[in-house]
Design an enzyme around this catalytic site. Structure first.
Site, PDB file in Angstrom:
ATOM      1  N   ASP A 158      10.171  -3.997 -25.395  1.00  0.00           N
ATOM      2  CA  ASP A 158       9.120  -3.949 -26.411  1.00  0.00           C
ATOM      3  C   ASP A 158       9.744  -3.414 -27.701  1.00  0.00           C
ATOM      4  O   ASP A 158       9.978  -2.209 -27.837  1.00  0.00           O
ATOM      5  CB  ASP A 158       7.976  -3.050 -25.930  1.00  0.00           C
ATOM      6  CG  ASP A 158       6.798  -3.032 -26.914  1.00  0.00           C
ATOM      7  OD1 ASP A 158       6.993  -3.449 -28.075  1.00  0.00           O
ATOM      8  OD2 ASP A 158       5.704  -2.587 -26.511  1.00  0.00           O
ATOM      9  N   LYS A 210       4.065  -5.632 -35.655  1.00  0.00           N
ATOM     10  CA  LYS A 210       4.136  -4.701 -36.775  1.00  0.00           C
ATOM     11  C   LYS A 210       4.813  -5.305 -38.016  1.00  0.00           C
ATOM     12  O   LYS A 210       4.186  -6.075 -38.724  1.00  0.00           O
ATOM     13  CB  LYS A 210       4.770  -3.388 -36.317  1.00  0.00           C
ATOM     14  CG  LYS A 210       3.851  -2.669 -35.308  1.00  0.00           C
ATOM     15  CD  LYS A 210       4.076  -1.185 -35.182  1.00  0.00           C
ATOM     16  CE  LYS A 210       2.905  -0.530 -34.472  1.00  0.00           C
ATOM     17  NZ  LYS A 210       3.166  -0.144 -33.102  1.00  0.00           N
ATOM     18  N   PHE A 223       4.262   3.459 -24.403  1.00  0.00           N
ATOM     19  CA  PHE A 223       3.133   2.966 -25.208  1.00  0.00           C
ATOM     20  C   PHE A 223       3.357   1.489 -25.515  1.00  0.00           C
ATOM     21  O   PHE A 223       4.344   1.121 -26.152  1.00  0.00           O
ATOM     22  CB  PHE A 223       2.958   3.727 -26.528  1.00  0.00           C
ATOM     23  CG  PHE A 223       1.763   3.204 -27.289  1.00  0.00           C
ATOM     24  CD1 PHE A 223       0.482   3.640 -26.988  1.00  0.00           C
ATOM     25  CD2 PHE A 223       1.907   2.219 -28.255  1.00  0.00           C
ATOM     26  CE1 PHE A 223      -0.631   3.120 -27.651  1.00  0.00           C
ATOM     27  CE2 PHE A 223       0.805   1.690 -28.929  1.00  0.00           C
ATOM     28  CZ  PHE A 223      -0.468   2.145 -28.617  1.00  0.00           C
TER      29      PHE A 223
HETATM   30  C1  LIG Z   1       2.163  -0.363 -31.975  1.00  0.00           C
HETATM   31  C2  LIG Z   1       2.792  -0.752 -30.673  1.00  0.00           C
HETATM   32  C3  LIG Z   1       2.189  -1.695 -29.817  1.00  0.00           C
HETATM   33  C4  LIG Z   1       0.808  -2.254 -30.068  1.00  0.00           C
HETATM   34  O1  LIG Z   1       0.693  -2.961 -31.258  1.00  0.00           O
HETATM   35  P1  LIG Z   1      -0.785  -3.243 -31.849  1.00  0.00           P
HETATM   36  O2  LIG Z   1      -0.518  -4.176 -33.001  1.00  0.00           O
HETATM   37  O3  LIG Z   1      -1.334  -1.927 -32.275  1.00  0.00           O
HETATM   38  O4  LIG Z   1      -1.588  -3.865 -30.776  1.00  0.00           O
HETATM   39  C5  LIG Z   1       2.872  -2.058 -28.683  1.00  0.00           C
HETATM   40  N1  LIG Z   1       4.065  -1.540 -28.382  1.00  0.00           N
HETATM   41  C6  LIG Z   1       4.680  -0.629 -29.170  1.00  0.00           C
HETATM   42  C7  LIG Z   1       6.022  -0.097 -28.783  1.00  0.00           C
HETATM   43  C8  LIG Z   1       4.055  -0.181 -30.329  1.00  0.00           C
HETATM   44  O5  LIG Z   1       4.639   0.751 -31.083  1.00  0.00           O
END
Ligand SMILES: *Cc1c(COP(=O)(O)O)cnc(C)c1O
Length: 394
Positions: A221, A250, A136
Site C-alpha cells: 500500500d 492521495k 491503516f
Molecule cells: C490514506 C490512506 C488510505 C485510504 O485512502 P482514502 O483516500 O482516505 O480512502 C489507505 N492506505 C493508506 C496507507 C493511507 O495512508
C-alpha cells in the site's frame, strides 16, 4: 461561522484544528482572517505537488472545457494516456483506476483473492491475506475488518473474514503465517497512520523472498508513502523490492481531484474480466487528465529527489533541537514523525501551539507529531518552521 455549521450539521467523525482555510498556494494556506500558515501536513500526503500546482490546474481547466465524465461504458481520450504514463512511472504493465484510496485497496483485495483461487488453486472462499498489526488501509467495513485499532472497529461489526494479522517489521512472523490458503501479504512499506513506523532494514526484502518462496503475492500500500513522499518514487525502492502490486492514491490526484489505482502486471490483472469490478467515476476524463499531470509534475520537477534531500536535513535539524521532550525523530524523505515522551504530554497541544505560530501539522497516535509538507516546499520555509518547532518543543 463555518466551524459552528460543521459542528451543527456535520457528523462528528473528525477533530480538526480550529483553522478555517480559504486559499492555498504551494506549501502555504490562508485562513478566513487572512493569516498565512505553512501546511506541513499536506492533506496526509495528498498534496505532494503543493496546493494548486499551475500545471495540474491547467490540465484540470483544459479538461473542464472538453468533457468531464463518460463512465467506462464508453472510452474517453484521456484514460489511455494516463494509464500509459502510470505504467511508465509504476513499472507495472497495468492499472485499474478508482477514486479514493480505500477503493484502490478494496480492488487490490479482490485481485489478491481471485488470483489465489484461479492461479494458486485455493479452495473456494478459503483465501487468506496476511496483514500487519497497526495497519491503516482505509475505512470500509472490509478494511477495518483487519484493523487492530479499536476506534476504527468498535460498533461496525460483523467483519469480513479471511485476514491473518501478524506483528509489523517481523519477516519471520510472516513466513510462519503463510499457509496453503494464503493468497497474499499486504503491507505498508512505512506505517503512516500508526505513527511513521519505519520497519527494520531488510524487512521488505525478507518478506519479498518469503512470498516468492511460498508462491504468494506481495502487495504494498503506497497510498501515503508513494509518489515521491519518502525520497524515492516508491518507498519499496529503498530496499530494491519489487512487489506484485501496489495501491496508490492521495497525491495521484495532485490535491485537485480524487484519483487512485491498483497497479499490477498482466498475471494478476488478468483475473478481472468485464462485469467483475468497476466504478462509475473510476478512470473518468477529469481524473485521467489530472492524474497524468500530477505524475508529470512529480517526474519533471524531480520531487522524489527533492524530498530525499530536504527530508534528510529536516530530520537532522529536528534531532539537533535536542529537546528532552523528544523521544525519537524518524521517517524517510519528507514523511517524518517526531515521537514525544509520554511525560511531555500528548502531541495535540503542541500542534495547537504550532498552529498559533503559523505552522500546520497534525498529531497521529497520541504521542507523534507528523511533518509531511508538500514536496515543493522551499528550504527557507522549512528553516522558518524549524524556528517555531524548536521554540514549541524546547
Ligand atoms: C490514506 C490512506 C488510505 C485510504 O485512502 P482514502 O483516500 O482516505 O480512502 C489507505 N492506505 C493508506 C496507507 C493511507 O495512508
Amino acid at each position: 461561522m463555518s466551524i459552528e455549521q460543521v459542528e451543527r450539521h456535520g457528523a462528528h467523525n473528525y477533530h480538526p484544528l480550529p483553522v478555517v482555510v480559504t486559499h492555498g498556494d504551494g506549501a502555504w494556506v490562508t485562513d478566513v482572517a487572512g493569516r498565512k500558515y505553512l501546511d506541513m501536513l499536506s492533506a496526509y500526503s495528498a498534496l505532494n505537488q503543493g496546493h494548486r500546482h499551475p500545471r495540474i490546474l491547467a490540465a484540470a481547466r483544459e479538461q473542464l472545457e472538453r468533457v468531464t465524465l463518460t463512465s467506462r461504458a464508453f472510452h474517453n481520450d484521456q484514460l489511455g494516456p494516463f494509464l500509459e504514463r502510470l505504467s511508465q512511472v509504476s513499472g507495472f504493465s497495468r492499472a485499474l483506476p478508482m477514486n479514493s484510496g480505500a477503493e484502490a485497496v478494496e480492488t487490490a483485495l479482490k485481485a489478491m483473492r481471485k488470483w489465489g483461487y484461479t492461479k494458486r488453486g485455493i479452495p473456494a472462499d478459503k483465501a487468506e491475506i496476511i496483514v500487519a498489526r497497526d495497519n491503516f488501509h482505509g475505512r470500509t467495513i472490509t478494511i477495518v475488518s483487519f484493523s487492530t485499532e479499536a476506534s476504527y472497529r468498535e460498533g461496525f461489526g460483523p467483519f469480513t473474514p479471511g485476514f491473518v494479522v501478524v506483528p509489523y517489521g517481523d519477516a519471520a512472523a510472516i513466513e510462519a503465517a503463510i499457509g496453503p490458503n494464503t493468497a497474499a501479504v499486504f503491507l505498508e512499506p512505512i506505517q503512516g497512520e500508526a505513527g511513521i513506523i519505519v520497519p527494520p532494514v531488510g524487512y521488505l526484502k525478507q518478506v519479498r523472498a518469503a512470498c516468492t518462496r511460498a508462491g504468494v503475492l506481495l502487495v504494498l500500500d503506497e497510498i501515503q508513502t508513494g509518489l515521491g513522499r519518502t525520497g524515492r518514487m516508491w518507498a519499496a525502492e529503498h530496499e530494491d523490492v519489487r512487489p506484485d502490486g501496489i495501491t496508490i492514491g492521495k497525491a495521484l490526484g495532485g490535491g485537485v481531484y480524487p484519483v487512485s489505482a491498483f497497479c499490477a502486471n498482466d498475471d494478476v490483472m488478468d483475473i478481472f474480466a468485464p462485469g467483475t469490478h468497476g466504478s462509475t467515476f473510476g478512470g473518468n476524463p477529469m481524473a485521467a487528465a489530472v492524474g497524468r499531470a500530477s505524475l508529470d509534475v512529480l517526474v519533471d520537477e524531480k520531487l522524489p529527489e527533492r524530498a530525499a534531500v530536504l527530508g534528510e536535513s529536516f530530520r537532522a535539524a529536528l534531532r539537533a533541537i535536542g529537546s528532552p521532550k523528544i523521544k525519537e525523530v524518524r521517517g524517510r524523505g519528507l514523511l517524518i514523525g517526531v515521537e514525544l515522551h509520554t511525560d511531555a504530554g500528548t502531541a495535540r497541544p503542541y500542534c495547537e501551539r504550532l498552529m498559533d505560530l503559523g505552522v500546520l501539522c497534525k498529531d497521529t497516535h497520541e504521542q507523534v507529531i507528523r511533518f509531511a509538507p508538500p514536496l515543493v516546499i522551499h528550504e527557507r520555509d522549512i528553516d522558518w518552521a524549524l524556528g517555531h518547532i524548536s521554540a514549541v518543543l524546547a
